[in-house]
Write an enzyme that holds these catalytic residues in place. Structure first.
Site, PDB file in Angstrom:
ATOM      1  N   ASP A   1       0.875  -1.171   0.000  1.00 18.98           N
ATOM      2  CA  ASP A   1       0.000   0.000   0.000  1.00 18.98           C
ATOM      3  C   ASP A   1       0.915   1.225   0.000  1.00 18.98           C
ATOM      4  OD1 ASP A   1      -1.692   2.115   0.524  1.00 18.98           O
ATOM      5  OD2 ASP A   1      -2.882   1.058   2.022  1.00 18.98           O
TER       6      ASP A   1
ATOM      7  N   GLU B   1       1.342   2.292  13.204  1.00 21.48           N
ATOM      8  CA  GLU B   1       0.322   2.191  12.165  1.00 21.48           C
ATOM      9  C   GLU B   1      -0.817   1.390  12.781  1.00 21.48           C
ATOM     10  OE1 GLU B   1      -2.089   0.891  10.271  1.00 21.48           O
ATOM     11  OE2 GLU B   1      -0.972  -0.163   8.716  1.00 21.48           O
TER      12      GLU B   1
ATOM     13  N   GLU C   1     -10.752  -2.588  15.124  1.00 20.61           N
ATOM     14  CA  GLU C   1      -9.616  -3.317  15.705  1.00 20.61           C
ATOM     15  C   GLU C   1      -9.164  -2.725  17.029  1.00 20.61           C
ATOM     16  OE1 GLU C   1      -6.544  -3.494  12.739  1.00 20.61           O
ATOM     17  OE2 GLU C   1      -7.353  -5.339  11.887  1.00 20.61           O
TER      18      GLU C   1
ATOM     19  N   HIS D   1      -5.378   0.040   1.245  1.00 18.43           N
ATOM     20  CA  HIS D   1      -5.895  -1.253   1.690  1.00 18.43           C
ATOM     21  C   HIS D   1      -7.041  -1.090   2.677  1.00 18.43           C
ATOM     22  CE1 HIS D   1      -3.386  -0.533   5.277  1.00 18.43           C
ATOM     23  NE2 HIS D   1      -4.062  -1.499   5.863  1.00 18.43           N
TER      24      HIS D   1
END
Length: 527
Positions: free
Chosen positions: A205, A298, A307, A467
């Site tokens: 990405d 990240e 998440e 992504h």
């Protein structure tokens, strides 16, 4: 992306614990022949007596550090293997080749005892022969010892991974494994990051990876001589960016099994003297420092907060980041826009109503209650985007990550109806804590031009697909709605919250009033 670790925050403790358990199947092979010994001391004494080679004296004379000692062992073994005689007095130039960092003898137990040998030699006082060493060598030795004592643990752990697979086969154990009796409710999340495919997708990405690289390399003056913490380090790419940018020390933390590959990546790129890798969740590991200058991570998920990794970053910020320390990225904004795409509806919803003449609408289950991750074309957006949430990562609290926000939009073209809503986020990297957070309506394109050294990127439909793509919330069709909707306004509220049974999932609830005055209430889950 995180990891489990022992109480002192390093992997060496686990390794030494493993070594300390006496295993009669492990023996030390002589440097000169196939003779084996139950201890390093016995083997070295044998080499000294039968082959006139004093290994310890050679280490002292050459003032070798950990890596130098590894090279010496492999140099001697390689010379013996090739039938070559050793020089009367070995010099540093004889084994000044990186190939000697690779083990000549598979499962060389001597290699894995070098830290103990070095400590013994360093604590035994100076060798009388070393008195003849030049003044320059003595100064270099003092400096090297001071630095090496701090780094030898990390170097040893990284080198160990070069032969970890064969050791695992021999001893049938994983020194990094978490205790079996410690249950991790997020195990499936971390396990998913052990797969190579997901890291390949993220690395490829270019929008994502280039943004981090450009910010780090474009601001080397910020990273030079700093201590950096990389949370959820994955393959170690961000840590290696920071090390190359001049960081004094990088502490990389990850709980996923991918950290074994990260260690090899760091070792193979010659950065083990800068990067320390710790396995465990950031909440569980113990860092070798009290404070860090910069935190890079990240952590972003679909719709930004899926998440739920951001709370871990905020935990580290509050515990380790210096008061004037920097987070990269430093702020994010979340956007919403209405979409109308009859072609998408036809392909994914209407399609099931007639499949080769059969009614298969049962296959539509979840289509209106599950958030979909799609790369939606700009042409599908039918209304003005609205930035409904800005996160200042230097100040936001974990409790602020579940919220209700208002939004509004004006349709920009005539549509037969609003088919749903699109959610995306923008990320901003600032160069100092004093730099103001970008205003809600700021886009990466406009902001990049105003802030030298700053970097930003979007995951929205107006930029290159990432992504993360976008979160698509498909609205249930409302009965009785007829006619074409002219450009008009619509507004409502959106709720971000985590379901009670899965803290890493995300529930999006929305109430809005459409251009015809109808009030709607729907919810979608991202899991």
């Amino acid at each position: 992306m995180s990891l489990h670790n022992d109480s002192d925050g390093s992997d060496e403790g686990e390794w030494l614990d493993l070594e300390s358990e006496e295993d009669e199947s492990v023996s030390i092979t002589s440097l000169f022949d196939a003779q084996t010994f139950p201890s390093v001391a016995a083997m070295l004494e044998y080499c000294k007596e039968h082959h006139a080679f004093d290994f310890a004296a050679c280490l002292k004379r050459l003032s070798l550090d950990f890596h130098g000692t590894v090279k010496l062992v492999n140099y001697v073994r390689d010379s013996v293997k090739q039938g070559l005689s050793l020089p009367a007095e070995i010099s540093l130039g004889d084994f000044d080749d990186e190939r000697y960092l690779r083990p000549v003898l598979e499962n060389d137990a001597l290699i894995f005892s070098l830290d103990e040998i070095l400590e013994t030699i360093q604590s035994s006082g100076p060798d009388p022969q070393s008195q003849s060493t030049s003044a320059d060598s003595l100064l270099a030795k003092n400096k090297a010892l001071e630095e090496e004592l701090e780094k030898v643990r990390g170097q040893f752990a990284n080198y160990r991974l070069a032969v970890e697979q064969t050791l695992d086969q021999r001893w049938g154990d994983d020194a990094d494994a978490a205790p079996a009796d410690k249950k991790d409710d997020s195990a499936h999340y971390f396990e998913s990051y052990a797969a190579h495919e997901i890291h390949e997708t993220m690395l490829k990405d270019a929008v994502r990876t280039d943004a981090y690289r450009d910010f780090i390399y474009g601001n080397k003056h910020i990273f030079k001589d700093k201590v950096v913490l990389d949370i959820g380090c994955g393959t170690g790419i961000l840590s290696m960016f920071c090390a190359k940018a001049g960081a004094k020390q990088v502490i990389a933390v990850d709980k996923s099994d991918i950290i074994t590959k990260a260690r090899e990546n760091v070792f193979n790129n010659g950065l083990s003297n800068v990067i320390i890798l710790l396995r465990g969740a950031i909440e569980d590991v113990q860092l070798p420092v009290d404070q860090v200058d910069i935190i890079v991570s990240e952590w972003m998920g679909y719709c930004l907060l899926y998440e739920a990794m951001l709370p871990s970053v905020l935990y580290a910020r509050d515990k380790y980041l210096k008061p004037d320390g920097l987070l990269a990225p430093s702020s994010c904004s979340i956007w919403i826009a209405p979409v109308a795409d009859q072609e998408y509806v036809s392909d994914h919803i209407s399609y099931w109503r007639d499949v080769y003449g059969f009614d298969m609408k049962a296959m539509q289950e979840g289509i209106y209650t599950e958030a979909r991750i799609e790369a939606v074309p700009e042409s599908s957006v039918c209304g003005e985007p609205f930035p409904f949430k800005v996160l200042d990562l230097h100040t936001i609290k974990a409790s602020d990550l579940q919220f209700t926000a208002k939004w509004s939009s004006r349709l920009t073209r005539k549509v037969d109806g609003v088919d749903g809503f699109l959610i995306w986020f923008d990320n901003f990297f600032t160069t100092s804590r004093g730099e103001p957070v970008p205003a809600p309506e700021t886009t990466p394109t406009t902001w990049d031009k105003k802030a030298p050294g700053s970097v930003a990127f979007t995951t929205g439909p107006y930029g290159t697909v990432t992504h993360w793509k976008q979160g698509l919330l498909i609205a249930q069709p409302e009965e009785g709605t007829t006619g074409t909707l002219s450009p008009a306004s619509l507004s409502g509220e959106i709720v971000f919250e985590a379901p009670e049974d899965n803290a890493r999932a995300l529930v999006l609830k929305m109430s809005w009033t459409d251009p015809e005055g109808h009030t709607r209430n729907e919810s979608w889950e991202l899991k």
